[in-house]
Design a protein around this motif. Structure first.
Motif, mmCIF file in Angstrom:
data_model
loop_
_atom_site.group_PDB
_atom_site.id
_atom_site.type_symbol
_atom_site.label_atom_id
_atom_site.label_comp_id
_atom_site.label_asym_id
_atom_site.label_seq_id
_atom_site.Cartn_x
_atom_site.Cartn_y
_atom_site.Cartn_z
ATOM 1 N N ALA A 136 64.188 5.909 19.996
ATOM 2 C CA ALA A 136 64.114 7.017 20.954
ATOM 3 C C ALA A 136 62.883 6.870 21.841
ATOM 4 C CB ALA A 136 64.076 8.351 20.215
ATOM 5 N N PHE A 137 61.787 6.420 21.255
ATOM 6 C CA PHE A 137 60.551 6.227 22.028
ATOM 7 C C PHE A 137 60.740 5.151 23.096
ATOM 8 C CE2 PHE A 137 56.495 3.932 22.546
ATOM 9 C CZ PHE A 137 55.719 4.953 23.098
ATOM 10 N N LEU A 138 61.363 4.041 22.733
ATOM 11 C CA LEU A 138 61.607 2.962 23.693
ATOM 12 C C LEU A 138 62.506 3.434 24.831
ATOM 13 C CD1 LEU A 138 62.085 -0.114 21.315
ATOM 14 C CD2 LEU A 138 60.089 0.428 22.740
ATOM 15 N N ALA A 139 63.462 4.291 24.514
ATOM 16 C CA ALA A 139 64.345 4.829 25.555
ATOM 17 C C ALA A 139 63.550 5.708 26.519
ATOM 18 C CB ALA A 139 65.471 5.639 24.906
ATOM 19 N N ASP A 140 62.618 6.490 25.977
ATOM 20 C CA ASP A 140 61.770 7.329 26.827
ATOM 21 C C ASP A 140 60.879 6.475 27.719
ATOM 22 O OD1 ASP A 140 62.831 9.591 25.671
ATOM 23 O OD2 ASP A 140 61.190 9.861 24.237
ATOM 24 N N VAL A 141 60.297 5.443 27.139
ATOM 25 C CA VAL A 141 59.386 4.566 27.876
ATOM 26 C C VAL A 141 60.119 3.842 29.002
ATOM 27 C CG1 VAL A 141 57.987 2.461 27.695
ATOM 28 C CG2 VAL A 141 57.778 4.251 25.966
#
Length: 208
Positions: free
Chosen positions: A66-71
């Protein structure tokens, strides 16, 4: 049984403003209960160079995807890599060695109570100290394994497009100078073409 997996990731993103993007990355990291472990910025001086910023963060492994998608929403993803290392064997081995060593320390403690002479007590204390040092080392390994399986390290590289630092006044002035130069060259060509005739006329006209 339960598998223990250590995950890491690296991602390179093209952004319009590296500093603004870095601030956004820090916000996203905090929102995922993460923290920045390292940050560096490289700024090239005037001349259209790129500005790059590298941020290394630690976040809960469960939030990695989820963090990578946000980034990825911060700019245009140029490169992305995710690795997963199964460290289950190492975790199980360390846990077993810790249990064995603790049992050994308990037995040595019982021997110390029965030791009679000073020499026997010294030998038992030496052996006990050695095992306690080994236990501390194993506990440190266990803590490290727990950390790398529960939290993921993410390396984020932000690269901005070259910035045009040319002064518009000088650009206009140089462009005008070039135009003037072109006009002057054209004028010289015309003068060169007419000059022979002007000389002839001058020579013919002298007697008159």
């Amino acid at each position: 049984g339960e598998r223990h997996v250590a995950r890491t990731a690296s991602i390179t993103i093209n952004v319009s403003d590296a500093n603004a993007a870095a601030a956004r990355i820090r916000e996203l990291t905090a929102s995922r209960e993460g923290y920045v472990t390292r940050e560096s910025v490289s700024i090239r001086e005037a001349g259209g160079g790129k500005t790059s910023s590298t941020i290394v963060v630690s976040i809960p492994t469960a939030d990695l995807d989820a963090f990578l998608a946000d980034v990825a929403e911060v700019g245009t993803v140029q490169r992305r890599e995710v690795t997963a290392d199964d460290v289950t064997t190492a975790v199980v081995d360390v846990e077993a060695r810790i249990r064995t060593l603790r049992a050994s320390i308990e037995r040595i403690g019982a021997l110390m109570e029965r030791a009679g002479t000073v020499t026997e007590i010294a030998q038992v204390e030496t052996e006990l100290s050695k095992r306690q040092a080994d236990l501390e080392s194993l506990l440190a390994q266990q803590k490290h394994l727990t950390t790398i399986t529960e939290r993921a390290g993410v390396r984020i590289s932000l690269v901005s497009a070259p910035v045009d630092t040319t002064n518009p006044f000088w650009s206009g002035l140089l462009g005008g100078w070039d135009a003037l130069g072109a006009s002057a060259r054209g004028l010289l060509v015309i003068i060169g073409a007419v000059l022979p005739f002007a000389v002839v006329l001058l020579v013919v006209g002298v007697p008159i």
